[in-house]
Scaffold this active site. Structure first.
Site, mmCIF file in Angstrom:
data_model
loop_
_atom_site.group_PDB
_atom_site.id
_atom_site.type_symbol
_atom_site.label_atom_id
_atom_site.label_comp_id
_atom_site.label_asym_id
_atom_site.label_seq_id
_atom_site.Cartn_x
_atom_site.Cartn_y
_atom_site.Cartn_z
ATOM 1 N N GLY A 12 -0.820 -0.931 -7.296
ATOM 2 C CA GLY A 12 0.113 -0.210 -8.167
ATOM 3 C C GLY A 12 0.827 -1.186 -9.090
ATOM 4 N N GLY A 15 1.849 -4.506 -7.164
ATOM 5 C CA GLY A 15 0.668 -5.209 -6.664
ATOM 6 C C GLY A 15 -0.170 -5.792 -7.789
ATOM 7 N N HIS A 176 17.787 -5.550 2.197
ATOM 8 C CA HIS A 176 17.519 -5.224 0.804
ATOM 9 C C HIS A 176 18.225 -3.907 0.489
ATOM 10 C CE1 HIS A 176 15.491 -5.285 -2.913
ATOM 11 N NE2 HIS A 176 14.595 -4.354 -2.649
HETATM 12 P P1 NAD Z 1 3.080 2.127 -6.891
HETATM 13 O O1 NAD Z 1 3.155 3.558 -6.505
HETATM 14 O O2 NAD Z 1 2.873 1.754 -8.308
HETATM 15 O O3 NAD Z 1 1.897 1.423 -6.035
HETATM 16 C C1 NAD Z 1 1.694 1.633 -4.683
HETATM 17 C C2 NAD Z 1 0.190 1.555 -4.433
HETATM 18 O O4 NAD Z 1 -0.035 1.572 -3.030
HETATM 19 C C3 NAD Z 1 -0.599 2.735 -5.040
HETATM 20 O O5 NAD Z 1 -1.587 2.265 -5.929
HETATM 21 C C4 NAD Z 1 -1.221 3.405 -3.809
HETATM 22 O O6 NAD Z 1 -2.498 3.965 -4.065
HETATM 23 C C5 NAD Z 1 -1.289 2.218 -2.849
HETATM 24 N N1 NAD Z 1 -1.503 2.579 -1.457
HETATM 25 C C6 NAD Z 1 -0.965 3.606 -0.749
HETATM 26 N N2 NAD Z 1 -1.441 3.591 0.515
HETATM 27 C C7 NAD Z 1 -2.288 2.534 0.618
HETATM 28 C C8 NAD Z 1 -3.062 1.985 1.667
HETATM 29 N N3 NAD Z 1 -3.077 2.528 2.885
HETATM 30 N N4 NAD Z 1 -3.819 0.900 1.388
HETATM 31 C C9 NAD Z 1 -3.816 0.334 0.169
HETATM 32 N N5 NAD Z 1 -3.082 0.800 -0.868
HETATM 33 C C10 NAD Z 1 -2.336 1.896 -0.635
HETATM 34 O O7 NAD Z 1 4.406 1.461 -6.322
HETATM 35 P P2 NAD Z 1 5.033 0.038 -6.752
HETATM 36 O O8 NAD Z 1 6.035 0.258 -7.820
HETATM 37 O O9 NAD Z 1 3.933 -0.941 -6.939
HETATM 38 O O10 NAD Z 1 5.853 -0.315 -5.410
HETATM 39 C C11 NAD Z 1 5.146 -0.639 -4.230
HETATM 40 C C12 NAD Z 1 6.088 -0.791 -3.043
HETATM 41 O O11 NAD Z 1 6.928 -1.927 -3.240
HETATM 42 C C13 NAD Z 1 7.045 0.405 -2.831
HETATM 43 O O12 NAD Z 1 7.219 0.626 -1.446
HETATM 44 C C14 NAD Z 1 8.339 -0.089 -3.454
HETATM 45 O O13 NAD Z 1 9.468 0.588 -2.934
HETATM 46 C C15 NAD Z 1 8.286 -1.548 -3.043
HETATM 47 N N6 NAD Z 1 9.135 -2.476 -3.803
HETATM 48 C C16 NAD Z 1 9.821 -3.405 -3.085
HETATM 49 C C17 NAD Z 1 10.616 -4.340 -3.724
HETATM 50 C C18 NAD Z 1 11.337 -5.385 -2.921
HETATM 51 O O14 NAD Z 1 12.250 -6.006 -3.411
HETATM 52 N N7 NAD Z 1 10.948 -5.619 -1.683
HETATM 53 C C19 NAD Z 1 10.729 -4.301 -5.119
HETATM 54 C C20 NAD Z 1 9.995 -3.351 -5.836
HETATM 55 C C21 NAD Z 1 9.192 -2.434 -5.162
#
Ligand code: NAD
Length: 315
Positions: A12, A15, A176
């Site tokens: 996503g 990633g 966080h």
């Molecule tokens: P996004 O929706 O753009 O991407 C998430 C991806 O995960 C999607 O492409 C989805 O298909 C994939 N996915 C779901 N289940 C899966 C599995 N079993 N195996 C492989 N892939 C799978 O979301 P994003 O904006 O990229 O955010 C991703 C995560 O990171 C979220 O949980 C968000 O809250 C978190 N995040 C954390 C921080 C931090 O500071 N720790 C900061 C930003 C985002």
């Protein structure tokens, strides 16, 4: 000499941008894995086609198959759902736990020697779950939050004072989100504590903006959350491990007695190198600061207990 391999799970926003930063910096070849067919393949091919323009030689491999992570030195986990309208935090916790728990099992099988950097939210609980399910040594399971939170704090201080962000060192502890504990006393501009440079009331506002940093961006974007700064933070942690940089960064780590806390994952400064978390740095906190850290840790602990309870009751 072959380049190391880093896997990013979840193609996503966070990633794919993390994969881009790692590959384009020449840190490693990157395997990008997602469950959506074509998504990791398409993004990896696009990244590979950008490489000749940038002169970057890293290979990008997109796959829906977890075996693509074999041989990875570092695995970054960004898979998960974002909270949708009407979904409680608890629902999100359960759903992301199912995703991250499943991925942990596959990492344990396919990349048993890897260091895992967890990004998925709720961060501290997902990092705990990753540790529990992989059974990796604690030094190899690290959560990313503090590097992002302290970068946000630094960015706001830079804007306030009109100074280069290169001269700012910010420190944020705790969980966080709402529970983070920014530490102005340990935050400096060219060595001068920021408490001497910004009046207390204004500094409180900047601290609050840092706490709300994620929500501020969600409110603007409406359809997603931040990913440029989160991916930069994850890539910096990958670099610290791969290059054995010994950087002192705030990370989510398992505490076993440090700061008077045990059996809980929470944000603390740590030395990151080839072995993962090589040491946890204990700062001397005031009573108010340690109380805030304890509160933050208790909230992580209660969410972990909630997950544990629903797992044992089959819910
Ligand atoms: P996004 O929706 O753009 O991407 C998430 C991806 O995960 C999607 O492409 C989805 O298909 C994939 N996915 C779901 N289940 C899966 C599995 N079993 N195996 C492989 N892939 C799978 O979301 P994003 O904006 O990229 O955010 C991703 C995560 O990171 C979220 O949980 C968000 O809250 C978190 N995040 C954390 C921080 C931090 O500071 N720790 C900061 C930003 C985002």
């Amino acid at each position: 000499m072959s380049r190391p391999l880093v896997t990013v799970v979840g193609a996503g926003q966070v990633g794919a941008t993390t994969a881009q930063r790692i590959g384009e910096a020449g840190l490693a070849d990157v395997a990008l894995i997602d469950i959506v067919e074509g998504l990791p393949q398409g993004k990896s091919l696009d990244l590979a086609e950008a490489a000749p323009i940038l002169g970057a030689d890293a290979r990008f491999i997109g796959s829906n198959d977890y075996t693509a992570m074999r041989g990875s030195e570092v695995v970054v986990v960004t898979a998960g759902l974002a909270r949708k309208p009407g979904m409680s935090r608890e629902d999100l916790l359960q759903k992301n736990a199912a995703i991250v728990g499943g991925i942990a099992d596959r990492i344990a099988e396919e990349a048993p020697e890897a260091t895992v950097i967890v990004v998925s939210n709720p961060l501290d609980v997902m990092t705990w779950l990753m540790h529990r399910r992989t059974r990796f040594p604690k030094r190899r399971v690290i959560g990313m939050a503090g590097v992002l939170d302290s970068a946000r704090f630094s960015a706001f201080i830079g804007m306030e004072l009109g100074v280069s962000v290169k001269d700012i060192r910010a420190m944020v502890l705790g969980g966080h989100g709402d529970q983070m504990v920014p530490l102005p006393r340990f935050t400096t501009v060219a060595g001068v504590p920021v408490t001497e440079l910004i009046p207390a009331k204004r500094l409180d506002e900047i601290v609050q903006r840092t706490r709300d940093g994620g929500a501020e961006i969600v409110a603007m974007l409406k359809t997603g959350s931040a990913f440029y700064a989160p991916s930069a933070a994850a890539a910096a942690m990958v670099a610290a491990v791969l290059r054995d940089e010994k950087r002192v960064l705030p990370v989510c780590a398992l505490l076993e007695g440090e700061y008077g806390l045990s059996g809980v994952f929470v944000g603390v400064p740590a030395r990151l190198g080839r072995a993962g978390i090589e040491a946890i740095i204990e700062l001397k906190l005031t009573e108010t600061e340690s109380a805030a850290l304890r509160r933050s840790a208790e909230s992580v602990r209660s969410n972990c207990a909630l997950l544990e309870k629903s797992a044992t009751s089959g819910g």
